[in-house]
Design a protein around this motif. Structure first.
Motif, PDB file in Angstrom:
ATOM      1  N   GLU A   1       0.822  -1.207   0.000  1.00  0.00           N
ATOM      2  CA  GLU A   1       0.000   0.000   0.000  1.00  0.00           C
ATOM      3  C   GLU A   1       0.856   1.257   0.000  1.00  0.00           C
ATOM      4  O   GLU A   1       0.551   2.217  -0.706  1.00  0.00           O
ATOM      5  CB  GLU A   1      -0.940   0.011   1.216  1.00  0.00           C
TER       6      GLU A   1
ATOM      7  N   ASN B   1       0.721   3.845  -3.057  1.00  0.00           N
ATOM      8  CA  ASN B   1       0.272   5.215  -2.789  1.00  0.00           C
ATOM      9  C   ASN B   1       1.265   6.244  -3.321  1.00  0.00           C
ATOM     10  O   ASN B   1       0.868   7.291  -3.830  1.00  0.00           O
ATOM     11  CB  ASN B   1       0.032   5.435  -1.301  1.00  0.00           C
TER      12      ASN B   1
ATOM     13  N   GLU C   1      -5.477  -0.347  -7.936  1.00  0.00           N
ATOM     14  CA  GLU C   1      -5.065  -0.319  -6.533  1.00  0.00           C
ATOM     15  C   GLU C   1      -5.182  -1.688  -5.889  1.00  0.00           C
ATOM     16  O   GLU C   1      -6.202  -2.343  -6.086  1.00  0.00           O
ATOM     17  CB  GLU C   1      -5.936   0.693  -5.778  1.00  0.00           C
ATOM     18  N   PRO C   2      -4.225  -2.141  -5.135  1.00  0.00           N
ATOM     19  CA  PRO C   2      -2.929  -1.549  -4.823  1.00  0.00           C
ATOM     20  C   PRO C   2      -1.776  -2.214  -5.583  1.00  0.00           C
ATOM     21  O   PRO C   2      -0.651  -2.211  -5.114  1.00  0.00           O
ATOM     22  CB  PRO C   2      -2.807  -1.825  -3.322  1.00  0.00           C
TER      23      PRO C   2
END
Length: 137
Positions: free
Chosen positions: A16, A20, A69-70
């Motif tokens: 993550e 991100n 994602e992710p």
């Protein structure tokens, strides 16, 4: 289309955290100082695109075209001497570590293929190496 893949890189951050950072190109501000100015000039970016001017290549712009994602971010060249796609895959190893691979598919004319394949493969590996060293916190 020719395909070039990096080796798998181990990342000491969660899937993550890596996703991100790479899915929002405005985060490149954090690594601007690490980019050698003799290799890349006119480095600019926003949330969804990045433009660089590299010697012997010229100006290249990449646009994010898909975020999964992710696990994956896909880019497409919008300004480049050769049309190409680049994607960065991120998979979890544990809750605090992940692994990453960079892949490029390029539309290389047959006459240039032998000349540019080696440097392109090296470039893909260098991108993966650089991404593996980024602090994702």
């Amino acid at each position: 289309m020719s395909k070039f893949e990096s080796s798998v890189k181990q990342i000491p951050y969660s899937q993550e955290a890596v996703y991100n950072l790479i899915s929002d190109l405005s985060n490149l501000e954090r690594v601007r100082g690490r980019i050698p100015e003799d290799k890349i000039k006119d480095f600019s970016f926003d949330k969804d695109s990045v433009t660089v001017n590299a010697p012997m290549v010229g100006s290249i712009t990449l646009q994010i075209v898909e975020r999964d994602e992710p696990k994956c971010v896909k880019f497409e060249s919008t300004q480049s001497p050769i049309a190409f796609n680049l994607w960065i895959q991120v998979l979890p190893v544990s809750e605090t570590t992940s692994k990453m691979k960079v892949t490029v598919k390029a539309d290389i004319p047959f006459m240039l293929k032998a000349m540019v394949s080696g440097p392109l493969q090296d470039g893909v590996e260098k991108i993966a190496d650089a991404l593996a060293m980024v602090p994702y916190v």
